[in-house]
Design a protein around this motif. Structure first.
Motif, PDB file in Angstrom:
ATOM      1  N   ASN A 296       0.826  -1.204   0.000  1.00 33.14           N
ATOM      2  CA  ASN A 296       0.000   0.000   0.000  1.00 33.14           C
ATOM      3  C   ASN A 296       0.863   1.258   0.000  1.00 33.14           C
ATOM      4  O   ASN A 296       0.552   2.244  -0.680  1.00 33.14           O
ATOM      5  CB  ASN A 296      -0.917  -0.010   1.215  1.00 33.14           C
ATOM      6  N   ASN A 297       1.966   1.221   0.742  1.00 27.43           N
ATOM      7  CA  ASN A 297       2.876   2.372   0.760  1.00 27.43           C
ATOM      8  C   ASN A 297       3.520   2.586  -0.609  1.00 27.43           C
ATOM      9  O   ASN A 297       3.627   3.725  -1.083  1.00 27.43           O
ATOM     10  CB  ASN A 297       3.963   2.160   1.815  1.00 27.43           C
ATOM     11  N   TYR A 298       3.972   1.503  -1.230  1.00 24.45           N
ATOM     12  CA  TYR A 298       4.546   1.615  -2.570  1.00 24.45           C
ATOM     13  C   TYR A 298       3.530   2.206  -3.547  1.00 24.45           C
ATOM     14  O   TYR A 298       3.837   3.109  -4.333  1.00 24.45           O
ATOM     15  CB  TYR A 298       5.002   0.240  -3.071  1.00 24.45           C
ATOM     16  N   ALA A 299       2.309   1.665  -3.524  1.00 23.56           N
ATOM     17  CA  ALA A 299       1.269   2.123  -4.454  1.00 23.56           C
ATOM     18  C   ALA A 299       0.946   3.593  -4.242  1.00 23.56           C
ATOM     19  O   ALA A 299       0.752   4.346  -5.208  1.00 23.56           O
ATOM     20  CB  ALA A 299       0.013   1.272  -4.292  1.00 23.56           C
ATOM     21  N   THR A 300       0.901   4.024  -2.977  1.00 24.19           N
ATOM     22  CA  THR A 300       0.605   5.423  -2.680  1.00 24.19           C
ATOM     23  C   THR A 300       1.651   6.350  -3.290  1.00 24.19           C
ATOM     24  O   THR A 300       1.317   7.385  -3.884  1.00 24.19           O
ATOM     25  CB  THR A 300       0.533   5.641  -1.154  1.00 24.19           C
ATOM     26  N   VAL A 301       2.913   5.985  -3.153  1.00 18.92           N
ATOM     27  CA  VAL A 301       3.998   6.807  -3.703  1.00 18.92           C
ATOM     28  C   VAL A 301       3.895   6.904  -5.222  1.00 18.92           C
ATOM     29  O   VAL A 301       3.959   7.997  -5.804  1.00 18.92           O
ATOM     30  CB  VAL A 301       5.371   6.247  -3.290  1.00 18.92           C
ATOM     31  N   PHE A 302       3.728   5.756  -5.879  1.00 14.86           N
ATOM     32  CA  PHE A 302       3.666   5.743  -7.340  1.00 14.86           C
ATOM     33  C   PHE A 302       2.456   6.518  -7.852  1.00 14.86           C
ATOM     34  O   PHE A 302       2.564   7.324  -8.793  1.00 14.86           O
ATOM     35  CB  PHE A 302       3.632   4.311  -7.863  1.00 14.86           C
ATOM     36  N   PHE A 303       1.296   6.298  -7.266  1.00 15.21           N
ATOM     37  CA  PHE A 303       0.089   6.954  -7.752  1.00 15.21           C
ATOM     38  C   PHE A 303       0.146   8.463  -7.518  1.00 15.21           C
ATOM     39  O   PHE A 303      -0.288   9.238  -8.376  1.00 15.21           O
ATOM     40  CB  PHE A 303      -1.151   6.354  -7.084  1.00 15.21           C
ATOM     41  N   CYS A 304       0.664   8.891  -6.372  1.00 16.20           N
ATOM     42  CA  CYS A 304       0.789  10.332  -6.130  1.00 16.20           C
ATOM     43  C   CYS A 304       1.750  10.971  -7.125  1.00 16.20           C
ATOM     44  O   CYS A 304       1.492  12.066  -7.644  1.00 16.20           O
ATOM     45  CB  CYS A 304       1.266  10.577  -4.700  1.00 16.20           C
ATOM     46  N   LEU A 305       2.861  10.290  -7.396  1.00 16.82           N
ATOM     47  CA  LEU A 305       3.829  10.817  -8.354  1.00 16.82           C
ATOM     48  C   LEU A 305       3.217  10.940  -9.745  1.00 16.82           C
ATOM     49  O   LEU A 305       3.361  11.975 -10.417  1.00 16.82           O
ATOM     50  CB  LEU A 305       5.058   9.913  -8.400  1.00 16.82           C
ATOM     51  N   PHE A 306       2.525   9.901 -10.190  1.00 21.43           N
ATOM     52  CA  PHE A 306       1.915   9.929 -11.519  1.00 21.43           C
ATOM     53  C   PHE A 306       0.786  10.954 -11.591  1.00 21.43           C
ATOM     54  O   PHE A 306       0.587  11.593 -12.626  1.00 21.43           O
ATOM     55  CB  PHE A 306       1.382   8.543 -11.879  1.00 21.43           C
ATOM     56  N   MET A 307       0.029  11.111 -10.508  1.00 23.48           N
ATOM     57  CA  MET A 307      -1.065  12.079 -10.511  1.00 23.48           C
ATOM     58  C   MET A 307      -0.540  13.511 -10.663  1.00 23.48           C
ATOM     59  O   MET A 307      -1.156  14.339 -11.343  1.00 23.48           O
ATOM     60  CB  MET A 307      -1.878  11.950  -9.224  1.00 23.48           C
ATOM     61  N   MET A 308       0.590  13.809 -10.028  1.00 25.49           N
ATOM     62  CA  MET A 308       1.137  15.159 -10.107  1.00 25.49           C
ATOM     63  C   MET A 308       1.537  15.540 -11.526  1.00 25.49           C
ATOM     64  O   MET A 308       1.528  16.715 -11.888  1.00 25.49           O
ATOM     65  CB  MET A 308       2.338  15.281  -9.166  1.00 25.49           C
ATOM     66  N   PHE A 309       1.877  14.537 -12.345  1.00 23.52           N
ATOM     67  CA  PHE A 309       2.336  14.797 -13.713  1.00 23.52           C
ATOM     68  C   PHE A 309       1.352  14.224 -14.741  1.00 23.52           C
ATOM     69  O   PHE A 309       1.762  13.762 -15.798  1.00 23.52           O
ATOM     70  CB  PHE A 309       3.723  14.182 -13.927  1.00 23.52           C
ATOM     71  N   ASP A 310       0.051  14.272 -14.429  1.00 24.42           N
ATOM     72  CA  ASP A 310      -0.933  13.642 -15.317  1.00 24.42           C
ATOM     73  C   ASP A 310      -1.454  14.567 -16.411  1.00 24.42           C
ATOM     74  O   ASP A 310      -2.303  14.178 -17.209  1.00 24.42           O
ATOM     75  CB  ASP A 310      -2.108  13.081 -14.504  1.00 24.42           C
ATOM     76  N   GLY A 311      -0.954  15.803 -16.478  1.00 30.63           N
ATOM     77  CA  GLY A 311      -1.409  16.733 -17.510  1.00 30.63           C
ATOM     78  C   GLY A 311      -2.594  17.572 -17.103  1.00 30.63           C
ATOM     79  O   GLY A 311      -2.978  18.504 -17.823  1.00 30.63           O
ATOM     80  N   HIS A 312      -3.190  17.265 -15.947  1.00 25.68           N
ATOM     81  CA  HIS A 312      -4.322  18.050 -15.454  1.00 25.68           C
ATOM     82  C   HIS A 312      -3.893  18.978 -14.327  1.00 25.68           C
ATOM     83  O   HIS A 312      -4.245  20.163 -14.309  1.00 25.68           O
ATOM     84  CB  HIS A 312      -5.434  17.121 -14.967  1.00 25.68           C
ATOM     85  N   TYR A 313      -3.127  18.452 -13.382  1.00 23.87           N
ATOM     86  CA  TYR A 313      -2.669  19.271 -12.259  1.00 23.87           C
ATOM     87  C   TYR A 313      -1.507  20.179 -12.664  1.00 23.87           C
ATOM     88  O   TYR A 313      -1.268  21.201 -12.028  1.00 23.87           O
ATOM     89  CB  TYR A 313      -2.258  18.378 -11.089  1.00 23.87           C
ATOM     90  N   ILE A 314      -0.769  19.783 -13.681  1.00 19.05           N
ATOM     91  CA  ILE A 314       0.284  20.625 -14.229  1.00 19.05           C
ATOM     92  C   ILE A 314       0.208  20.548 -15.749  1.00 19.05           C
ATOM     93  O   ILE A 314       0.034  19.455 -16.316  1.00 19.05           O
ATOM     94  CB  ILE A 314       1.683  20.197 -13.728  1.00 19.05           C
ATOM     95  N   ASN A 315       0.286  21.686 -16.390  1.00 16.58           N
ATOM     96  CA  ASN A 315       0.233  21.729 -17.852  1.00 16.58           C
ATOM     97  C   ASN A 315       1.407  20.957 -18.440  1.00 16.58           C
ATOM     98  O   ASN A 315       2.540  21.047 -17.954  1.00 16.58           O
ATOM     99  CB  ASN A 315       0.274  23.191 -18.314  1.00 16.58           C
ATOM    100  N   ASN A 316       1.122  20.161 -19.472  1.00 21.04           N
ATOM    101  CA  ASN A 316       2.187  19.362 -20.093  1.00 21.04           C
ATOM    102  C   ASN A 316       3.359  20.226 -20.550  1.00 21.04           C
ATOM    103  O   ASN A 316       4.517  19.797 -20.503  1.00 21.04           O
ATOM    104  CB  ASN A 316       1.634  18.581 -21.291  1.00 21.04           C
ATOM    105  N   LYS A 317       3.071  21.453 -20.980  1.00 18.95           N
ATOM    106  CA  LYS A 317       4.134  22.329 -21.465  1.00 18.95           C
ATOM    107  C   LYS A 317       4.946  22.942 -20.326  1.00 18.95           C
ATOM    108  O   LYS A 317       5.997  23.533 -20.566  1.00 18.95           O
ATOM    109  CB  LYS A 317       3.535  23.439 -22.335  1.00 18.95           C
ATOM    110  N   SER A 318       4.448  22.791 -19.090  1.00 24.58           N
ATOM    111  CA  SER A 318       5.137  23.367 -17.936  1.00 24.58           C
ATOM    112  C   SER A 318       5.946  22.343 -17.149  1.00 24.58           C
ATOM    113  O   SER A 318       6.577  22.698 -16.150  1.00 24.58           O
ATOM    114  CB  SER A 318       4.118  24.033 -16.997  1.00 24.58           C
ATOM    115  N   ILE A 319       5.905  21.084 -17.560  1.00 25.75           N
ATOM    116  CA  ILE A 319       6.655  20.049 -16.838  1.00 25.75           C
ATOM    117  C   ILE A 319       8.149  20.298 -17.016  1.00 25.75           C
ATOM    118  O   ILE A 319       8.618  20.474 -18.142  1.00 25.75           O
ATOM    119  CB  ILE A 319       6.284  18.646 -17.357  1.00 25.75           C
ATOM    120  N   PRO A 320       8.934  20.339 -15.938  1.00 25.12           N
ATOM    121  CA  PRO A 320      10.380  20.590 -16.053  1.00 25.12           C
ATOM    122  C   PRO A 320      11.062  19.553 -16.936  1.00 25.12           C
ATOM    123  O   PRO A 320      10.639  18.391 -17.000  1.00 25.12           O
ATOM    124  CB  PRO A 320      10.872  20.488 -14.607  1.00 25.12           C
ATOM    125  N   ALA A 321      12.111  19.994 -17.625  1.00 26.14           N
ATOM    126  CA  ALA A 321      12.818  19.100 -18.544  1.00 26.14           C
ATOM    127  C   ALA A 321      13.348  17.863 -17.826  1.00 26.14           C
ATOM    128  O   ALA A 321      13.343  16.755 -18.380  1.00 26.14           O
ATOM    129  CB  ALA A 321      13.961  19.853 -19.218  1.00 26.14           C
TER     130      ALA A 321
END
Length: 297
Positions: A173-198
């Motif tokens: 559950n801890n592993y899944a929480t880390v992975f899902f939170c990381l992917f959610m932050m960079f899903d294109g909705h919470y941060i614009n795809n053009k604004s994702i750091p290189a």
């Protein structure tokens, strides 16, 4: 009987699959609950986003509805994270007795779980799409439907990987929480795809959330007619004149449906391959290094 596994892989797989199916039939309430909850969530979200229309605000609502839908699809079978931690002891006993190999057991258990998960995902997509007022197009509905199913497969792949890397449910559950939170932050909705750091672009490329949300939003927004409140493009009220303007604004243009489906499936296969390696070598009571050193001796 001689030591080792006497039967072939296909025979092992067939027997294990039949046993897994028998478990599923005896515990049919699990599948019924998953499908029922998917339908309830589809009705709930369909009511929240009901028939969004073509206003300026509908752009944000459409992207938000697709984003939440894809997130829900990845969690629809969260219980599978417990599958391999729970059955690892059974596998260890029977494999050490020479009944079957790791590959046959792993793939049989994964395949037995898949139909129920895909049924729940398909039920959600079918109900939610038409209630939310997305475009009345069979092709665009097919895009949404298959993206939902692909995310179900990718989400279960990630959860299986987390379960195979963990000794118990808490660790998984801890592993899944880390992975899902990381992917959610960079899903294109919470941060614009053009604004994702290189330096974080690799997360975007390896993120099935981002691929699904970008492709789903792109499919839905392209083809929308003139938006209400935007008869004068120079007006301060005119954020987007057409759906295509929003596609460019959010950075969804370079992620069409076919490219996204291919990427999601490749990510899923990679996750399942890593999960199998983890399942075969971790927490088996037979350390790999010790086994290698004993063979050399």
């Amino acid at each position: 009987q001689p030591q080792g596994i006497a039967s072939g892989w296909l025979h092992q797989f067939n027997v294990l699959l039949q046993r897994a199916w028998l478990y599923k039939i005896r515990d049919e309430m699990v599948v019924i609950t998953q499908v029922t909850m998917a339908c309830i969530m589809a009705l709930l979200l369909g009511a929240i986003y009901f028939q969004q229309g073509l206003s300026q605000a509908s752009i944000q609502s459409r992207v938000g509805a697709i984003s939440f839908s894809m997130l829900l699809m990845s969690f629809i079978a969260f219980d599978i994270v417990l599958l391999f931690p729970k059955e690892r002891d059974l596998y260890t006993r029977e494999s050490q007795a020479g009944l079957y190999g790791a590959s046959a057991f792993f793939h049989a258990r994964c395949l037995a779980e898949l139909p129920g998960h895909l049924t729940a995902g398909g039920a959600y997509a079918t109900i939610a799409y038409w209630m939310m007022g997305f475009q009345n197009s069979p092709m665009k509905f097919a895009h949404f439907f298959f993206l939902c199913e692909a995310v179900v497969f990718a989400g279960t792949s990630l959860l299986i990987f987390c379960g195979c890397c963990a000794k118990d449910f808490e660790m998984a559950n801890n592993y899944a929480t880390v992975f899902f939170c990381l992917f959610m932050m960079f899903d294109g909705h919470y941060i614009n795809n053009k604004s994702i750091p290189a330096g974080a672009k690799w997360i975007e490329d390896a993120n099935f959330f981002n691929w699904a949300i970008s492709a789903g939003s792109r499919s839905e927004l392209l083809g929308l007619g003139d938006l209400h409140g935007c008869s004068n493009p120079e007006s301060s009220r005119c954020i987007f004149q057409r759906g295509g303007d929003a596609v460019d604004y959010y950075g969804f243009r370079d992620k069409p449906f076919r490219k996204a489906i291919t990427a999601i499936m490749l990510i899923s296969v990679a996750l399942r391959a890593l999960a199998f390696i983890a399942f075969k070598f971790l927490f088996t009571g037979r350390p790999v290094l010790d086994s290698c050193s004993s063979k050399k001796q």
